[in-house]
Write an enzyme that holds these catalytic residues in place. Structure first.
Site, short mmCIF file in Angstrom:
data_model
loop_
_atom_site.label_atom_id
_atom_site.label_comp_id
_atom_site.label_asym_id
_atom_site.label_seq_id
_atom_site.Cartn_x
_atom_site.Cartn_y
_atom_site.Cartn_z
CB SER A 2 -0.87 -0.01 1.26
OG SER A 2 -1.35 1.28 1.53
CE LYS A 58 -0.96 -4.48 3.23
NZ LYS A 58 -1.38 -5.69 2.49
CG HIS A 67 -10.15 2.67 2.39
ND1 HIS A 67 -10.18 1.32 2.12
CD2 HIS A 67 -8.95 2.90 2.97
CE1 HIS A 67 -9.06 0.76 2.51
NE2 HIS A 67 -8.29 1.69 3.04
N1 LIG Z 1 -8.62 -0.94 -0.59
C1 LIG Z 1 -7.60 -0.10 -0.80
O1 LIG Z 1 -7.79 1.11 -0.98
C2 LIG Z 1 -6.20 -0.63 -0.80
C3 LIG Z 1 -5.89 -1.97 -0.61
N2 LIG Z 1 -4.57 -2.39 -0.66
C4 LIG Z 1 -4.21 -3.80 -0.47
O2 LIG Z 1 -4.86 -4.62 -1.42
C5 LIG Z 1 -5.14 -5.89 -0.84
C6 LIG Z 1 -6.63 -6.19 -0.95
O3 LIG Z 1 -7.36 -5.17 -0.29
P1 LIG Z 1 -8.95 -5.04 -0.43
O4 LIG Z 1 -9.41 -5.90 -1.53
O5 LIG Z 1 -9.26 -3.61 -0.42
O6 LIG Z 1 -9.45 -5.65 0.96
P2 LIG Z 1 -10.85 -6.28 1.31
O7 LIG Z 1 -11.04 -6.05 2.77
O8 LIG Z 1 -11.89 -5.81 0.37
O9 LIG Z 1 -10.62 -7.82 1.05
C7 LIG Z 1 -9.70 -8.55 1.80
C8 LIG Z 1 -10.01 -10.02 1.65
O10 LIG Z 1 -9.13 -10.77 2.48
C9 LIG Z 1 -9.88 -11.75 3.18
N3 LIG Z 1 -9.28 -12.08 4.47
C10 LIG Z 1 -9.02 -11.24 5.49
N4 LIG Z 1 -8.50 -11.92 6.52
C11 LIG Z 1 -8.40 -13.22 6.12
C12 LIG Z 1 -7.94 -14.41 6.74
N5 LIG Z 1 -7.46 -14.41 7.99
N6 LIG Z 1 -8.00 -15.55 6.04
C13 LIG Z 1 -8.51 -15.58 4.79
N7 LIG Z 1 -8.95 -14.49 4.15
C14 LIG Z 1 -8.90 -13.33 4.82
C15 LIG Z 1 -11.23 -11.11 3.38
O11 LIG Z 1 -12.22 -12.04 3.67
P3 LIG Z 1 -13.32 -11.66 4.79
O12 LIG Z 1 -13.92 -10.36 4.33
O13 LIG Z 1 -14.25 -12.81 4.76
O14 LIG Z 1 -12.56 -11.51 6.06
C16 LIG Z 1 -11.43 -10.39 2.06
O15 LIG Z 1 -11.97 -11.24 1.09
C17 LIG Z 1 -4.67 -5.82 0.61
O16 LIG Z 1 -3.38 -6.35 0.70
C18 LIG Z 1 -4.63 -4.34 0.88
O17 LIG Z 1 -3.71 -4.04 1.88
C19 LIG Z 1 -3.56 -1.51 -0.91
C20 LIG Z 1 -3.81 -0.18 -1.11
C21 LIG Z 1 -5.14 0.36 -1.05
C1 LIG Z 2 -5.31 3.03 1.38
C2 LIG Z 2 -4.90 3.59 2.70
O1 LIG Z 2 -6.05 3.98 3.44
C3 LIG Z 2 -5.85 4.43 4.78
O2 LIG Z 2 -5.34 5.72 4.78
P1 LIG Z 2 -6.12 6.98 4.27
O3 LIG Z 2 -5.76 7.29 2.88
O4 LIG Z 2 -5.92 8.07 5.26
O5 LIG Z 2 -7.63 6.43 4.26
P2 LIG Z 2 -9.11 6.87 4.30
O6 LIG Z 2 -9.69 6.56 2.98
O7 LIG Z 2 -9.77 6.26 5.49
O8 LIG Z 2 -9.13 8.48 4.54
C4 LIG Z 2 -8.72 9.39 3.57
C5 LIG Z 2 -9.05 10.80 3.98
O9 LIG Z 2 -10.48 10.97 3.90
C6 LIG Z 2 -10.97 11.61 5.08
N1 LIG Z 2 -12.37 11.26 5.30
C7 LIG Z 2 -13.41 12.13 5.23
N2 LIG Z 2 -14.55 11.52 5.54
C8 LIG Z 2 -14.24 10.22 5.75
C9 LIG Z 2 -15.05 9.10 6.08
O10 LIG Z 2 -16.25 9.16 6.25
N3 LIG Z 2 -14.38 7.90 6.21
C10 LIG Z 2 -13.03 7.79 6.03
N4 LIG Z 2 -12.47 6.57 6.15
N5 LIG Z 2 -12.26 8.87 5.74
C11 LIG Z 2 -12.86 10.06 5.60
C12 LIG Z 2 -10.00 11.14 6.15
O11 LIG Z 2 -10.05 11.99 7.29
C13 LIG Z 2 -8.66 11.21 5.40
O12 LIG Z 2 -8.19 12.53 5.37
C14 LIG Z 2 -4.84 3.62 5.54
O13 LIG Z 2 -5.27 3.63 6.88
C15 LIG Z 2 -4.55 2.36 4.88
O14 LIG Z 2 -5.66 1.51 4.82
C16 LIG Z 2 -4.10 2.62 3.49
O15 LIG Z 2 -3.14 2.09 3.03
#
Ligand SMILES: NC(=O)C1=CN([C@@H]2O[C@H](COP(=O)(O)OP(=O)(O)OC[C@H]3O[C@@H](n4cnc5c(N)ncnc54)[C@H](OP(=O)(O)O)[C@@H]3O)[C@@H](O)[C@H]2O)C=CC1
Ligand SMILES: C[C@H]1O[C@H](OP(=O)(O)OP(=O)(O)OC[C@H]2O[C@@H](n3cnc4c(=O)[nH]c(N)nc43)[C@H](O)[C@@H]2O)[C@@H](O)[C@@H](O)C1=O
Length: 323
Positions: free
Chosen positions: A121, A154, A193
């Site tokens: 990330s 990470k 997020h």
């Molecule tokens: N979303 C984002 O904005 C970003 C994501 N990433 C990275 O991308 C990757 C995917 O993220 P994202 O798709 O958003 O995450 P999600 O939370 O949408 O999905 C994560 C998945 O992992 C599964 N999982 C979690 N814990 C376990 C476990 N103990 N055993 C088996 N499966 C498990 C979850 O299943 P269940 O829900 O059933 O627990 C779910 O299907 C991660 O590595 C994340 O750090 C990086 C940057 C930004």
């Molecule tokens: C992908 C990245 O995502 C996370 O970091 P982040 O970028 O700070 O994530 P965020 O999406 O939660 O917030 C972005 C911004 O948005 C604002 N904000 C406003 N209103 C809401 C609101 O309602 N919810 C949230 N969550 N944020 C809000 C919030 O205050 C901040 O300024 C990591 O912890 C980690 O998971 C990681 O790697």
């Protein structure tokens, strides 16, 4: 770096019939990876829900890899959440992520996996890193405190891939995506997020004819957003075209402030009330635009325009959460 696996291209080819394990296939990224693989004709996919295989359980993970013998692995399972979840559950974010990635990377190597991709990330980079952030900024300064536990896990994942490549010639690569969004996102009101949180809040406010919507922080922070289908496309591209020690940034190259994002979500959802800023909530990192020129030089760029991606994400939310 010399040697075929340490160097740029390993010569390992993902065939249409290759057995590919997508860990976390029901999440935002995992589901997008499955769609992309199937679109490109990869049908031999190995998938397990969290309930079927808890990746924090080392013996179960080892047994799964030894029995199923996948050839390629996308590690998209992780404990994931927004700024509030990261700040509230630091123990879960560091321990669950360290366990999942350690178990999967080690079991993959020991069972003879040909190639693995780890997903990190953009939060791995120092809070004050020069912008846009290059891969070389890793470990050059202190981290953002709201998500340092997740970031440390990470960083350990990247280092584990590097160490297994150096010691065992295991072809493990790491991609660092920026903030993502799209279908199958987590729309939890507090733990998600910002983008899915705002889609849900504005939609519920519109339905309730509310006069205002509360948005966290000051709105001054910048974020770079990438659609999960773009990330999946990049992940397939890297699996086919990249094999080296360094992790690779995957971003859209475009950033907007949270204030601009809130105005855009408000418009897309069609909410007509006011925004109320809750400055008691943290902004987190003020700016974390990634430099994705390394990936661009390899021949990949994002394609999905942000507003169109947002419209589609809102449509998916309405169809799946509001039916
Ligand atoms: N979303 C984002 O904005 C970003 C994501 N990433 C990275 O991308 C990757 C995917 O993220 P994202 O798709 O958003 O995450 P999600 O939370 O949408 O999905 C994560 C998945 O992992 C599964 N999982 C979690 N814990 C376990 C476990 N103990 N055993 C088996 N499966 C498990 C979850 O299943 P269940 O829900 O059933 O627990 C779910 O299907 C991660 O590595 C994340 O750090 C990086 C940057 C930004
Ligand atoms: C992908 C990245 O995502 C996370 O970091 P982040 O970028 O700070 O994530 P965020 O999406 O939660 O917030 C972005 C911004 O948005 C604002 N904000 C406003 N209103 C809401 C609101 O309602 N919810 C949230 N969550 N944020 C809000 C919030 O205050 C901040 O300024 C990591 O912890 C980690 O998971 C990681 O790697």
């Amino acid at each position: 770096m010399g040697g075929s696996v340490r160097g740029m291209v390993s010569g390992i080819v993902m065939e249409k019939g290759s057995k590919i394990y997508v860990a976390g296939h029901r999440g935002l990224v995992g589901a997008a990876l499955v769609r992309a693989l199937q679109r490109q004709g990869y049908e031999n996919l190995l998938l397990r829900t969290h309930k079927e295989l808890d990746l924090t359980r080392q013996a179960d993970v080892e047994n799964f890899f030894q029995t199923e013998k996948p050839e390629f692995v996308y590690l998209a399972a992780a404990k994931v959440g927004g700024i509030h979840a990261n700040n509230t559950y630091p123990a879960d974010f560091i321990s669950i992520n360290l366990q999942i990635q350690t178990n999967v990377i080690d079991a993959a190597y020991k069972s003879g996996v040909k190639k693995l991709m780890f997903l990190g990330s953009s939060c791995i980079y120092p809070k004050e890193a020069p912008q846009p952030i290059q891969e070389e900024s890793l470990l050059t300064g202190p981290l953002e405190t709201t998500n340092e536990w997740y970031a440390i896990a990470k960083i350990a994942g990247i280092k584990m891939c590097q160490a297994y490549r150096l010691q065992y010639s295991f072809d493990a690569i790491s991609a660092m995506p920026t903030n993502m969004y799209g279908p199958h996102d987590n729309f939890h009101p507090e733990n998600s997020h910002v983008l899915p949180a705002l889609i849900r809040r504005f939609h519920e406010a519109k339905k309730a004819n509310a006069k205002e919507v509360v948005v966290w922080g000051t709105g001054a922070a910048y974020r770079e957003f990438l659609h999960c289908d773009d990330l999946a496309d990049a992940a397939l591209f890297l699996m086919k075209n990249y094999s080296d020690l360094s992790h690779v940034n995957v971003g859209s190259g475009k950033e907007i402030t949270i204030k601009e994002l809130a105005e855009l979500v408000k418009e897309v959802v069609g909410f007509e009330g006011e925004l109320q800023w809750d400055s008691s909530k943290p902004d987190g990192t003020i700016r974390k635009l990634m430099d994705s020129s390394k990936l661009a030089a390899l021949g990949w760029e994002s394609k999905i325009p942000f507003k169109q991606g947002l419209i589609d994400a809102y449509k998916w939310y309405v169809e799946n959460y509001d039916a």
